[in-house]
Design a protein around this motif. Sequence first.
Motif, PDB file in Angstrom:
ATOM      1  N   SER A   1      -3.367   0.604   8.382  1.00  0.00           N
ATOM      2  CA  SER A   1      -1.939   0.635   8.121  1.00  0.00           C
ATOM      3  C   SER A   1      -1.497  -0.743   7.651  1.00  0.00           C
ATOM      4  O   SER A   1      -1.571  -1.711   8.416  1.00  0.00           O
ATOM      5  CB  SER A   1      -1.162   1.013   9.388  1.00  0.00           C
ATOM      6  N   GLU A   2      -1.113  -0.825   6.386  1.00  0.00           N
ATOM      7  CA  GLU A   2      -0.637  -2.081   5.819  1.00  0.00           C
ATOM      8  C   GLU A   2      -1.622  -3.223   6.056  1.00  0.00           C
ATOM      9  O   GLU A   2      -1.250  -4.333   6.442  1.00  0.00           O
ATOM     10  CB  GLU A   2       0.745  -2.429   6.381  1.00  0.00           C
ATOM     11  N   GLY A   3      -2.917  -2.930   5.833  1.00  0.00           N
ATOM     12  CA  GLY A   3      -3.947  -3.949   5.959  1.00  0.00           C
ATOM     13  C   GLY A   3      -4.358  -4.276   7.376  1.00  0.00           C
ATOM     14  O   GLY A   3      -5.076  -5.247   7.609  1.00  0.00           O
ATOM     15  N   GLN A   4      -3.955  -3.454   8.343  1.00  0.00           N
ATOM     16  CA  GLN A   4      -4.277  -3.684   9.748  1.00  0.00           C
ATOM     17  C   GLN A   4      -4.893  -2.420  10.336  1.00  0.00           C
ATOM     18  O   GLN A   4      -4.438  -1.308  10.049  1.00  0.00           O
ATOM     19  CB  GLN A   4      -3.013  -4.057  10.520  1.00  0.00           C
ATOM     20  N   LEU A   5      -5.923  -2.571  11.167  1.00  0.00           N
ATOM     21  CA  LEU A   5      -6.538  -1.424  11.816  1.00  0.00           C
ATOM     22  C   LEU A   5      -5.722  -1.020  13.037  1.00  0.00           C
ATOM     23  O   LEU A   5      -5.326  -1.860  13.849  1.00  0.00           O
ATOM     24  CB  LEU A   5      -7.971  -1.743  12.237  1.00  0.00           C
ATOM     25  N   ARG A   6      -5.504   0.297  13.167  1.00  0.00           N
ATOM     26  CA  ARG A   6      -4.786   0.839  14.312  1.00  0.00           C
ATOM     27  C   ARG A   6      -5.560   2.044  14.843  1.00  0.00           C
ATOM     28  O   ARG A   6      -6.456   2.562  14.181  1.00  0.00           O
ATOM     29  CB  ARG A   6      -3.351   1.228  13.927  1.00  0.00           C
ATOM     30  N   ILE A   7      -5.194   2.493  16.039  1.00  0.00           N
ATOM     31  CA  ILE A   7      -5.895   3.605  16.681  1.00  0.00           C
ATOM     32  C   ILE A   7      -4.873   4.499  17.361  1.00  0.00           C
ATOM     33  O   ILE A   7      -3.850   4.037  17.861  1.00  0.00           O
ATOM     34  CB  ILE A   7      -6.951   3.082  17.700  1.00  0.00           C
TER      35      ILE A   7
ATOM     36  N   LEU B   1       1.657   8.608   9.993  1.00  0.00           N
ATOM     37  CA  LEU B   1       0.455   8.219   9.293  1.00  0.00           C
ATOM     38  C   LEU B   1       0.418   8.907   7.957  1.00  0.00           C
ATOM     39  O   LEU B   1       0.624  10.095   7.869  1.00  0.00           O
ATOM     40  CB  LEU B   1      -0.788   8.597  10.104  1.00  0.00           C
ATOM     41  N   ALA B   2       0.133   8.140   6.937  1.00  0.00           N
ATOM     42  CA  ALA B   2       0.075   8.695   5.583  1.00  0.00           C
ATOM     43  C   ALA B   2      -1.313   8.487   5.007  1.00  0.00           C
ATOM     44  O   ALA B   2      -2.167   7.871   5.611  1.00  0.00           O
ATOM     45  CB  ALA B   2       1.131   8.056   4.711  1.00  0.00           C
ATOM     46  N   GLY B   3      -1.527   8.953   3.797  1.00  0.00           N
ATOM     47  CA  GLY B   3      -2.856   9.169   3.256  1.00  0.00           C
ATOM     48  C   GLY B   3      -3.689   7.975   2.928  1.00  0.00           C
ATOM     49  O   GLY B   3      -3.352   6.855   3.190  1.00  0.00           O
ATOM     50  N   GLY B   4      -4.831   8.212   2.308  1.00  0.00           N
ATOM     51  CA  GLY B   4      -5.775   7.189   1.917  1.00  0.00           C
ATOM     52  C   GLY B   4      -7.152   7.779   1.832  1.00  0.00           C
ATOM     53  O   GLY B   4      -7.408   8.867   2.306  1.00  0.00           O
TER      54      GLY B   4
ATOM     55  N   VAL C   1      -0.565  14.402  14.471  1.00  0.00           N
ATOM     56  CA  VAL C   1      -1.115  13.279  15.221  1.00  0.00           C
ATOM     57  C   VAL C   1      -0.098  12.151  15.322  1.00  0.00           C
ATOM     58  O   VAL C   1       0.037  11.504  16.350  1.00  0.00           O
ATOM     59  CB  VAL C   1      -2.421  12.785  14.568  1.00  0.00           C
ATOM     60  N   GLY C   2       0.639  11.884  14.247  1.00  0.00           N
ATOM     61  CA  GLY C   2       1.634  10.833  14.286  1.00  0.00           C
ATOM     62  C   GLY C   2       2.446  10.808  13.014  1.00  0.00           C
ATOM     63  O   GLY C   2       2.109  11.461  12.027  1.00  0.00           O
ATOM     64  N   SER C   3       3.535  10.060  13.027  1.00  0.00           N
ATOM     65  CA  SER C   3       4.374   9.930  11.846  1.00  0.00           C
ATOM     66  C   SER C   3       5.126   8.612  11.904  1.00  0.00           C
ATOM     67  O   SER C   3       5.464   8.115  12.972  1.00  0.00           O
ATOM     68  CB  SER C   3       5.355  11.101  11.733  1.00  0.00           C
ATOM     69  N   ASP C   4       5.376   8.040  10.724  1.00  0.00           N
ATOM     70  CA  ASP C   4       6.068   6.767  10.619  1.00  0.00           C
ATOM     71  C   ASP C   4       6.484   6.583   9.169  1.00  0.00           C
ATOM     72  O   ASP C   4       6.028   7.305   8.284  1.00  0.00           O
ATOM     73  CB  ASP C   4       5.165   5.618  11.075  1.00  0.00           C
ATOM     74  N   THR C   5       7.305   5.594   8.915  1.00  0.00           N
ATOM     75  CA  THR C   5       7.721   5.333   7.544  1.00  0.00           C
ATOM     76  C   THR C   5       6.704   4.486   6.791  1.00  0.00           C
ATOM     77  O   THR C   5       6.810   4.330   5.578  1.00  0.00           O
ATOM     78  CB  THR C   5       9.075   4.603   7.529  1.00  0.00           C
ATOM     79  N   ARG C   6       5.709   3.942   7.495  1.00  0.00           N
ATOM     80  CA  ARG C   6       4.704   3.115   6.845  1.00  0.00           C
ATOM     81  C   ARG C   6       3.597   3.971   6.247  1.00  0.00           C
ATOM     82  O   ARG C   6       3.426   5.129   6.599  1.00  0.00           O
ATOM     83  CB  ARG C   6       4.112   2.118   7.848  1.00  0.00           C
ATOM     84  N   ARG C   7       2.801   3.365   5.371  1.00  0.00           N
ATOM     85  CA  ARG C   7       1.631   4.036   4.817  1.00  0.00           C
ATOM     86  C   ARG C   7       0.455   3.855   5.770  1.00  0.00           C
ATOM     87  O   ARG C   7       0.222   2.781   6.302  1.00  0.00           O
ATOM     88  CB  ARG C   7       1.278   3.436   3.459  1.00  0.00           C
TER      89      ARG C   7
ATOM     90  N   ASP D   1       4.400  11.254   5.115  1.00  0.00           N
ATOM     91  CA  ASP D   1       4.505  10.230   6.155  1.00  0.00           C
ATOM     92  C   ASP D   1       3.903  10.689   7.480  1.00  0.00           C
ATOM     93  O   ASP D   1       4.229  10.171   8.532  1.00  0.00           O
ATOM     94  CB  ASP D   1       5.971   9.829   6.357  1.00  0.00           C
ATOM     95  N   LYS D   2       3.003  11.665   7.452  1.00  0.00           N
ATOM     96  CA  LYS D   2       2.409  12.193   8.671  1.00  0.00           C
ATOM     97  C   LYS D   2       0.889  12.253   8.564  1.00  0.00           C
ATOM     98  O   LYS D   2       0.328  12.326   7.473  1.00  0.00           O
ATOM     99  CB  LYS D   2       2.944  13.595   8.974  1.00  0.00           C
TER     100      LYS D   2
END
Length: 653
Positions: A120-126, A23-26, A97-103, A82-83
């Motif tokens: 994440s990329e215009g989609q809600l995740r939990i 998970l990355a920023g915002g 909490v999590g990490s991935d290559t996506r924003r 990326d975290k």
Amino acid sequence: MISRRALLRTSVVAVAGAAAPVLAGGSPARATLPGPVRGTTYWRNGLLHLHILDQSLYTVESEAFAATWSPDGSRYVHAAGDKLWSKRTDFRSPVEVGSDTRRFLQPAFTEDGRFVIYQSEGQLRIIAAEGGSILGTVFLTEPHAGTDEYPAVSVTGQVVFDRGVPGGQRDLRQWVSERESRLLIADARQASFSPDGTQLLFVRGKADLTELQIWRARADGTGQAQLTNSTDHGPINMEPAWAPDGATLMYRSNTSPNDPGVVNQLRISGGAASMMTAGSAPSWQPGRRNTVRRVWGADHIATAVAASRYSFADGTAGAVVLSRSDQYYDALGGSALAIRRNAPLLITEPAGLNPAVLAEIRRVLPTSPSARGRVYVLGGPLALPQHIVTALVAAGYEAVRLEGANEYATAVRIADETAPDPILVTVATAHMYYDALAAGAGVGNLDDSTIVFCDGDRLPAETVEYLRRVDPERQILVLVGGWAYRAVEAAVRGGQLPGWPAWEHLLGISLVGVDAEHTAALVAKSFFTSPTVAAVATNANWYDALTGGAMVGRAGGPLLITSPNALHPRPSQYLAEVSASLEEGIVLGGPLALPAALTGLVGDSVTSAGNWDPTETTASSPHPAGASRAAAAPADRYAAFARPTLQRGRIAG
């Protein structure tokens, strides 16, 4: 409790370990809860600035962006590269909490602090707030052509977000389920709820962002009124954050879309704004106080009654589980049974049914000639003599004795009663009680799960016979503690389980710590997802852990073990790591079992230092201890996303 369907989703073969999302920023989303203001955060020049008022703390973090706070203010999450990290202001127990290559953008805690919703990329995740190997899950699968951003959660659990299409209008929508949302306010974005959840702030303005103003409305979208305007507050006002005390808001103010901006403060009632600092993405640290509760009685029998009074209002139990008060062997599997049957676990002397215990049975368990309440009696007549069964029957109850030739056979009878067709089978040792009682609270929290026992580092014949019914390719095998690991290994290598794969290829989960306290913490991390309650018991005796384990497991929380002299580092670390979701820490037993000084150590782990209040439940306390204890926990609105971190792999390595 975790359902069979959710449990099945956890049985992923993960030989090399499970990947976790990045998970990355915002900009932060908003989840304001009532209470005093304890601090603020904002972002400026690539640094996250934290002002913690009650600690007189000011600090900055590099490579950190967009902090948002847990409901009690004990933890904040922020993106970094990326975290996504979860941290405490006392700098204890940081959690990835999590990490991935996506924003990943705009994290927001759910109202109970158990999960973080993000974009994440215009989609809600939990994702579970405690991190671990639980993967981020799609929060809304509803088909649409736009992008979903800025989730916000109210204290009542209302989840809203804004949706838009490129170059078009953004609308505020309300989450209904993982498959559905509905329009709440048209032409609106970036919501922030009032502390009581009855109102919200939102942003409305031009699509090119050259003019944005903050508006106010009821939580149902009605009663919309503009709060800021260009004349008094400037052309661009956005990122509102309603203060926990309900009186003010912070927001970002810009003179142009490319201006880095300043953070202003404004009274909700209106008027002139005051500049706080240069920066953006402001958020408030709330100050909800948590509870540390001692559950205890004058002796171990009275402590069991107190545990029952913590959980059950009059006539609300589905059954009662009864065991002897002087030995634990027949009772080791009883906590899982009690949780599954919505029952307290009570103990009595073999010499006769204790009057206080009978009175508690009568209080919690309704009975009538047409519908007799059921009491499970653990062990044979040598454990609890027939005169105890006679006394129960005379009181109008159905007494069901679960017995075997020894404690291992009794455990098999209890397991068959708990779940005749289990999807998860746990093995722990009966030589010492620590591993078994910690595991029992977790097993009871899962549908279709059982626990049986080894005799030190060997499997007795009764357990071997039970495990021969288990298919490790279809069912989940969990080994708790080093003794269980060695016992099952010896049985597999020795050919006692001929239908099983070779030891080197056996799939399952091994939870083996360096000591009993560590193993209990591993069980807690594996069986529970961001719990709201957790209990601590002494390692010096078994009474409180037995009856208290059934109590806390029913409430959806783990049982932790410590020495009576000081809070062991393992439970302390676990409590600190999950403090975002914890509302209550429980100390089991009286001051002779766990001294008063330990209460403070538990409190400062459950939440930030001093931000908790002590209370107690005794055998004479009003019942239940809280209104939420009057019945089994209500339906979990996030149940579809809660799954234990039971990732199967090769047990031998």
